[in-house]
Design an enzyme around this catalytic site. Sequence first.
Site, short mmCIF file in Angstrom:
data_model
loop_
_atom_site.label_atom_id
_atom_site.label_comp_id
_atom_site.label_asym_id
_atom_site.label_seq_id
_atom_site.Cartn_x
_atom_site.Cartn_y
_atom_site.Cartn_z
N ASP A 83 0.99 12.63 -6.01
CA ASP A 83 0.98 11.19 -5.74
C ASP A 83 0.72 10.98 -4.25
O ASP A 83 1.51 11.41 -3.41
CB ASP A 83 2.30 10.57 -6.18
N ASP A 94 -2.48 3.71 -3.09
CA ASP A 94 -1.45 4.53 -3.75
C ASP A 94 -2.08 5.04 -5.04
O ASP A 94 -2.50 4.23 -5.88
CB ASP A 94 -0.25 3.62 -4.01
N HIS A 154 3.56 -1.72 -8.95
CA HIS A 154 4.17 -2.59 -7.95
C HIS A 154 3.12 -3.25 -7.07
O HIS A 154 2.07 -2.68 -6.82
CB HIS A 154 5.13 -1.77 -7.07
N HIS A 162 6.52 -1.36 -1.87
CA HIS A 162 7.04 -2.09 -3.03
C HIS A 162 7.31 -3.53 -2.60
O HIS A 162 8.37 -3.84 -2.09
CB HIS A 162 8.30 -1.43 -3.59
N GLU A 187 0.80 2.25 -12.46
CA GLU A 187 1.12 3.66 -12.69
C GLU A 187 1.87 3.92 -13.98
O GLU A 187 3.08 3.97 -14.00
CB GLU A 187 1.87 4.26 -11.49
N GLU A 281 -2.35 6.93 -11.69
CA GLU A 281 -2.15 5.73 -10.86
C GLU A 281 -3.40 5.39 -10.06
O GLU A 281 -4.07 6.27 -9.52
CB GLU A 281 -0.98 5.96 -9.88
MN MN Z 1 2.13 6.58 -6.19
MN MN Z 2 3.06 3.62 -6.74
#
Ligand code: MN
Ligand code: MN
Length: 296
Positions: A83, A94, A154, A162, A187, A281
Amino acid sequence: MEPLEALREAGRIAAKVRDTVVKEVRPGARVIDLCDRTEALIRELGAQPAFPTNVDIDQVAAHYCSPLGDTSTVPERSLVKLDVGVHVEGYIADTAITACFDPGLRYLVEAAEAGLKAAMNTMRPGISASDVGSAIEQAIRGRGAKPIRNLTGHKLARYVVHAGESIPNVAGHDYHVLAEGEVYAVEPFAVPPTAEGLVMDGPQSNIYRFMKKRSLEGEAKRMLKHVQEQHRTLPFASRWVMRGFQTPTAAGSFSQLLSAKCIMSYPQLVERSRAKVAQAEHTVILTSDGCEITTA
Ligand code: MN
Ligand code: MN
């Protein structure tokens, strides 16, 4: 740089780093090398990590990164989530991918990816987050897997990973309506149908975030200033701070920041029934009639 341009640049770099480093994930690889390599590549490409690289193995769904001196390696027959977070002037991308070393678990990776694709096809202004969750859930269940229902995508904001609102991975949890210009990380997480489909807090993750300033003395004071200036509201790794302060007292000063609640520690998120977890994601920008994937 214009915000949109910075978001796209962060997305391009995150995708490139993800696709490069995932090829280096293999049984026996050292987790700390994967973390360091990812973060070095992000910097080489002219951006900064938006959070420490997460290398989450098997039942760990999220938030593991190596501490300094980590000796852990990628196990045989594992599912490994890589990630990656990148920011350009605070504008974040992200993205995550799952490497699979057990052919019997391949369907979990496909389920998470199908869930992500279904979300991308659904997201547009005026749609509720619950509708996106419903599309994700159907796609995952359609592949014979189950979504993790207490992990969500998010909203992203400048220097904030976030930023309040969520994109659920199941129907009926969140009725907020998506609007043009918003940026989200989406995600989905997939587990076998017999798993609980829930995560709980596990051991500490080695990931931290600045909370508040306090009057401290000496090295702890300098360390807090460093963390605040370098990372602002973004998560950071203890590994990064320890390398910046190579003194015998650095670990003690770091503990002082924690006990004074100047920084907070994230727990690892572990599947409750210890089932193996796959994740996919992307980061998207809501356009007038759909969404643009910045990390494609
Ligand atoms: Mn992530
Ligand atoms: Mn994330």
